[in-house]
Scaffold this motif. Structure first.
Motif, short mmCIF file in Angstrom:
data_model
loop_
_atom_site.label_atom_id
_atom_site.label_comp_id
_atom_site.label_asym_id
_atom_site.label_seq_id
_atom_site.Cartn_x
_atom_site.Cartn_y
_atom_site.Cartn_z
N SER A 625 -4.12 -7.41 -3.57
CA SER A 625 -4.38 -8.12 -2.32
C SER A 625 -3.29 -9.15 -2.09
O SER A 625 -2.93 -9.89 -3.02
CB SER A 625 -5.75 -8.80 -2.37
OG SER A 625 -6.03 -9.47 -1.15
N TYR A 642 -3.23 -7.76 3.42
CA TYR A 642 -3.87 -6.49 3.12
C TYR A 642 -4.51 -6.53 1.75
O TYR A 642 -4.16 -7.33 0.89
CB TYR A 642 -2.88 -5.33 3.20
CG TYR A 642 -1.79 -5.34 2.16
CD1 TYR A 642 -1.99 -4.82 0.89
CD2 TYR A 642 -0.53 -5.88 2.46
CE1 TYR A 642 -0.99 -4.82 -0.06
CE2 TYR A 642 0.48 -5.89 1.51
CZ TYR A 642 0.24 -5.36 0.25
OH TYR A 642 1.23 -5.38 -0.70
N LEU A 644 -5.62 -3.42 -1.13
CA LEU A 644 -5.60 -2.00 -1.46
C LEU A 644 -6.47 -1.74 -2.68
O LEU A 644 -6.50 -2.55 -3.61
CB LEU A 644 -4.17 -1.54 -1.78
CG LEU A 644 -3.10 -1.75 -0.70
CD1 LEU A 644 -1.76 -1.23 -1.19
CD2 LEU A 644 -3.48 -1.09 0.61
N ASN A 666 -4.59 3.56 -2.60
CA ASN A 666 -4.96 3.21 -1.22
C ASN A 666 -6.17 4.04 -0.77
O ASN A 666 -6.11 4.80 0.20
CB ASN A 666 -3.78 3.43 -0.28
CG ASN A 666 -3.97 2.76 1.07
OD1 ASN A 666 -5.00 2.12 1.33
ND2 ASN A 666 -2.99 2.90 1.94
N THR A 668 -8.78 3.46 0.81
CA THR A 668 -9.31 3.27 2.17
C THR A 668 -8.30 3.64 3.24
O THR A 668 -8.56 3.43 4.42
CB THR A 668 -9.74 1.81 2.37
OG1 THR A 668 -8.60 0.95 2.21
CG2 THR A 668 -10.83 1.41 1.36
N LYS A 670 -5.50 2.27 4.04
CA LYS A 670 -5.12 1.06 4.75
C LYS A 670 -3.68 1.14 5.24
O LYS A 670 -2.78 1.57 4.52
CB LYS A 670 -5.26 -0.14 3.80
CG LYS A 670 -4.82 -1.47 4.36
CD LYS A 670 -5.81 -2.00 5.35
CE LYS A 670 -5.44 -3.42 5.80
NZ LYS A 670 -6.40 -3.95 6.79
N LYS A 671 -3.44 0.73 6.50
CA LYS A 671 -2.09 0.62 7.03
C LYS A 671 -1.56 -0.77 6.71
O LYS A 671 -2.14 -1.76 7.14
CB LYS A 671 -2.08 0.89 8.53
CG LYS A 671 -2.48 2.32 8.89
CD LYS A 671 -2.47 2.56 10.37
CE LYS A 671 -2.86 4.00 10.70
NZ LYS A 671 -2.89 4.26 12.17
N TYR A 672 -0.49 -0.83 5.95
CA TYR A 672 -0.02 -2.12 5.47
C TYR A 672 1.51 -2.14 5.40
O TYR A 672 2.18 -1.12 5.57
CB TYR A 672 -0.62 -2.43 4.10
CG TYR A 672 -0.10 -1.59 2.95
CD1 TYR A 672 0.84 -2.11 2.06
CD2 TYR A 672 -0.53 -0.29 2.76
CE1 TYR A 672 1.31 -1.35 1.00
CE2 TYR A 672 -0.07 0.48 1.70
CZ TYR A 672 0.86 -0.06 0.83
OH TYR A 672 1.33 0.70 -0.20
#
Length: 706
Positions: A625, A642, A644, A666, A668, A670-672
Motif C-alpha cells: 500500500s 493504491y 495491492l 493484484n 483486485t 487495481k489500476k495503479y
C-alpha cells in the motif's frame, strides 16, 4: 563476501574440524551442532555437516556489526514466487522503493530518496551496485540490464553512509549481490516460469567442486509480450564464476556476466487514460542492450595475523540503443575499468582497546564512452551530434576503524577522500545553439566524506546504533548535456553533497525480530530532472538536469517479523512487515518554497502472512500500500494512492529435488501507477506522466534439481 571452501562456510561436503581440549572435555569449534565427548589424552575429530545457509549467516553477522541500517535478503526465499526483476528481490524491505514497468529490466530503485529524478531510459543513479564486492556502477550510473540478478545467492543492502566498507559515497548507499558458487549451490537445476502477459522464463544452472576448483554457471532466457500494447521484451543472460582455493591463505575467483536483449518501454498515460484503459501503449520507446559484458577477478590473501588483503579488477562494457523506434534515437557506448584494494585488519589494540581497521581504495575509470544522436525516420536518419566522455572517473580512498571503547560499546569512525573527474565534450554537432555555444566541460574536484558512529549492545538481543555521515554523488556524464536533438551543448554541473544523521535499533526477542531507523539528510546541489518537452507519438520526451537549491530527505524505516504460531512438527505461521515513512522537500526554494519533491510516495507499507508446513507446502497472502504523491515540482498533480493484494502458494519436496509455485498478483485488478515522469509545473492539468502497473496476473514455476 569471501567465497572460500568452508572451514566454517557453506558446503554440502563434510567439514572436519579439530576440537579444543579443556581438561577432560572437548569443545567443538564454531556454532554447528556436533558431538561433545570426554577425552583424557588426545584431541578428537568431529564431522560437521555444512549448513546451506552458513555463508549467509556469516554475511548477516557482518552486517549486524555495521553502525547503521542494513538488510540481508535470501534469494532462495524470493524464488518461492516470480523472480523476474529487482522489484521481486527488494520487496518487503523498509526504506527501499523498487518498482518495475514493462517487464524485467525497467526498474526504478531508490533508497532514502536517492536518484529521485531518474527516468526509465537505461541507467540508474543514486545507489552503488556491486556483484561480489566488485562495482558495476560507473560514471554513467548503473546500466539497468545489470540488475537482472541472475545466479545470485543472497543480497546485501547497506543504507546510505553505512556502505562505507564498499567505498560507496552515494546518498542511497550500496546493494551487493553475492553470486552462487559450487559450494553454495552444487548440482544442476532446471527451472521454468510462465504467466500473464506472455511472461516466459527458462533457466539452467550447474555448479560443483573438483579438487581445489569450484564453479557455477547459469543461463537464462526470458520473454514477455507486455501489459501495455506493443511492449514486448526478451533477454538472454549467461553468468558464471570459477574459484581456485590455493590454501588457507590464498584464493581467487573469476566472474563473467553477459546479457543482451530488447525492451519496448510502455509510454506514460494521463490519469484519465489510466482509468479508461491502462493497457494502452502511449508513446512506446524501444531500448536494446546489444551485449552487456562484465569480466572480473577477486583475489584474497590472508596474512599471518589473520588480516586480509582483497584485490579486485573488473571490466564492464555496456552498450545501449535508446528510442530506436522514434525519430530521435541514440547510441550509448561505455567501457569501464574498475579496480579495488581492501585491507581488513582485525584483533589490534588502540589506546589499550580492541580495534579493527579497514583501508580501501577503489577506482572506476571510463576508458571509452560516447553517445551518438540521430534524427529522422529509420530509413532516412541524420547523424546530428556525438558526445564524448572518455577518461571520466570516480576514485575513493577510505580508512575506517571500529574501537571497543567499553564493554559492548563500539566507536566507529572513518573518512573517505573522493576524487570526481568528468570530461564531457561534443566533438561533432550538426548545428549550434548560439545562446548556449559550449562544446566541452572539464570537472576535477576532491571531496572529503567523514563518518562517525557507534554501536551499543544492550544485551544479546538488542542493539542501538547511530551515525553521522557525508554523501557525495558525482553527476553522471550524461547529466552535463542540455538542449534538443540537433542543438545539444554542455552545461556545468556540480556534485551532489549531503550530510545524514541516523539513529536506530535492531534486535530479536521471543517470536519477534526487526529493526527501526530514523534518518535526516541535508542535501546541497541535489541532482534533479524534469520534463522540458513531453513525448509525442513520434518523439521521445526531452529531459533537463540541474542542481537544485537545498533539500531535505528524512524518514523512518521499520521492519518487524513475527513467528505467530509454531506447530509440534515445525509448521510455522509468520508475519513480515515493512513500513517506510518519508518526506523529501525543498528548503526555501526561490520558485517552489518548501514544496515536496515529486516522484516517490511518502508512505509505503508492505506485509506478508505465510504458513509454512514442515512437509514443504506453503501459502501466503501479501499486501503493498502506498500513499499518493506529486508528479511535478509545483505540487499541482498527484499520482493516486493504491493498495495491492497478492497470494503465493507452492511446494518444495523434502528431498529438495523439485519445487513448484503459483504467484497471484493484484488480485483486485487495481489500476495503479508504478512511477511518474517528474515534471516542472503541470498547473493542475491532467498530463501523460504516469507509468501504469500490471493488472491482475498469475505466474507459475517449476524447478528440478539433480
Amino acid at each position: 563476501m569471501q567465497h572460500r571452501p568452508p572451514r566454517l562456510a557453506s558446503s554440502r561436503r563434510p567439514v572436519y574440524l579439530p576440537l579444543f581440549k579443556i581438561g577432560a572435555l572437548s569443545v567443538c569449534i564454531g556454532s554447528f551442532a556436533c558431538s561433545v565427548q570426554a577425552e583424557e589424552s588426545k584431541l578428537a575429530t568431529v564431522v560437521v555437516q555444512g549448513s546451506d545457509n552458513a555463508e549467509q549467516a556469516e554475511a548477516k553477522a557482518t552486517l549486524a556489526k555495521v553502525a547503521g541500517n542494513t538488510a540481508l535478503i535470501d534469494n532462495a526465499k524470493v524464488e518461492q514466487g516470480r523472480d523476474a526483476n529487482a522489484e521481486d528481490v527488494l520487496a518487503l524491505q523498509p526504506g527501499i522503493f523498487a518498482q518495475a514497468t514493462s517487464g524485467t529490466t525497467a526498474n526504478k530503485v531508490s533508497i532514502r530518496g536517492s536518484g529521485l529524478g531518474v527516468f526509465y531510459g537505461g541507467n540508474s543513479l543514486g545507489i552503488k551496485y556491486l556483484y561480489d564486492g566488485l562495482p558495476v556502477t560507473g560514471v554513467a550510473g548503473t546500466h539497468e540490464d545489470q540488475l537482472n540478478l541472475v545466479g545470485v545467492d543472497h543480497t546485501e543492502v547497506l543504507y546510505g553512509g553505512n556502505a562505507f566498507t564498499y567505498t560507496a559515497t552515494a546518498l542511497g548507499g550500496a546493494i551487493n549481490f553475492v553470486s552462487k558458487t559450487g559450494y553454495t549451490d552444487p548440482g544442476t537445476t532446471l527451472k521454468f516460469e510462465a504467466g500473464s502477459y506472455g511472461y516466459r522464463k527458462r533457466e539452467i544452472s550447474t555448479g560443483g567442486v573438483v579438487g581445489a576448483v569450484d564453479y557455477h554457471l547459469t543461463a537464462v532466457s526470458d520473454e514477455r509480450d507486455g501489459f501495455q500494447d506493443d511492449t514486448p521484451n526478451h533477454h538472454r543472460y549467461y553468468v558464471g564464476n570459477v574459484g581456485y582455493y590455493f590454501n588457507d591463505k590464498l584464493d581467487t575467483r573469476f566472474f563473467i556476466r553477459f546479457g543482451q536483449g530488447s525492451l519496448y518501454n510502455g509510454g506514460t498515460l494521463t490519469r484519465r487514460q489510466l482509468k479508461d484503459d491502462s493497457r494502452q501503449g502511449g508513446a512506446v520507446s524501444k531500448r536494446s542492450a546489444t551485449g552487456t559484458t562484465v569480466i572480473g577477478n577477486k583475489t584474497t590473501y590472508t596474512l599471518d595475523d589473520g588480516s586480509t588483503l582483497e584485490f579486485g579488477l573488473q571490466h564492464n562494457r555496456y552498450p545501449l540503443e535508446v528510442s530506436y523506434n522514434t525519430t530521435t534515437p541514440s547510441l550509448w557506448r561505455y567501457s569501464d575499468i574498475n579496480s579495488s584494494v581492501r585491507y581488513l585488519r582485525k584483533g589490534d589494540t588502540l589506546f589499550g582497546k580492541p580495534s579493527d581497521t579497514t583501508v580501501a581504495v577503489s577506482d572506476v575509470r571510463l576508458v571509452k564512452g560516447s553517445a551518438r544522436y540521430y534524427s529522422g525516420e529509420a530509413n532516412n536518419r541524420t547523424y546530428t551530434e556525438k558526445a564524448r566522455y572518455d577518461n571520466s572517473r570516480d576514485m575513493v580512498f577510505a580508512i575506517g576503524n571500529e574501537l571497543e571503547v567499553a564493554d559492548n560499546v563500539w566507536l566507529v569512525s572513518g573518512v573517505s577522500f573522493v576524487n570526481i573527474v568528468r570530461d564531457v565534450s561534443f566533438p561533432y554537432r550538426i548545428s549550434v545553439d548560439a545562446s548556449h555555444d559550449r562544446e566541452s566541460v572539464s570537472y576535477n574536484k576532491w571531496f572529503t566524506a567523514p563518518r562517525l558512529g557507534f554501536r551499543y549492545q544492550f544485551n544479546p538481543e538488542l542493539q542501538l546504533f547511530g551515525n553521522v555521515t557525508r554523501s557525495i554523488d558525482g553527476p553522471a556524464v550524461w547529466n552535463y548535456e542540455g538542449g534538443n536533438v540537433g542543438t545539444r551543448y554542455v552545461m556545468p554541473r556540480a556534485a551532489q553533497q549531503g550530510t545524514t544523521a541516523e539513529l536506530g535499533l535492531r534486535g530479536q526477542h521471543g517470536i519477534f525480530d526487526g529493526s527501526l531507523a530514523v534518518y535526516r539528510s541535508w542535501i546541497k546541489d541535489e541532482i534533479l530532472s524534469t520534463v522540458i518537452e513531453p513525448a509525442t507519438s513520434t518523439t521521445a520526451e526531452v529531459i533537463g538536469w540541474s542542481n537544485a537549491s537545498p533539500t531535505i530527505h528524512q524518514g523512518i524505516e521499520a521492519g518487524l517479523n513475527a513467528r505467530l504460531w509454531q506447530g509440534n512438527h515445525g509448521d510455522v505461521l509468520s508475519l513480515r512487515q515493512a513500513l517506510t515513512l518519508s518526506r523529501y522537500y525543498y528548503r526555501h526554494d526561490a520558485d517552489f518554497g518548501g514544496n515536496k519533491l515529486p516522484g516517490l510516495p511518502e508512505t509505503v507499507y508492505q506485509a506478508e502472512l505465510q504458513y509454512q508446513q514442515h512437509s514443504g507446502f506453503y501459502i501466503g497472502l501479501n499486501l503493498r500500500s502506498t500513499s499518493s504523491y506529486y508528479a511535478d515540482y509545483a505540487n499541482t498533480l498527484k499520482a493516486p494512492a493504491y493498495t495491492l493484494l497478492g497470494m503465493k502458494l507452492g511446494y518444495e519436496a523434502p528431498s529438495k529435488r523439485w519445487s513448484v509455485y503459483l504467484d497471484l498478483r493484484n488480485l483486485t485488478d487495481k489500476k495503479y501507477v508504478t512511477a511518474v515522469s517528474n515534471s516542472y509545473d503541470l498547473k493542475g492539468a491532467d498530463a501523460a506522466v504516469f507509468y501504469p502497473g500490471d493488472g491482475f496476473s498469475a505466474y507459475g514455476g517449476v524447478s528440478y534439481h539433480f
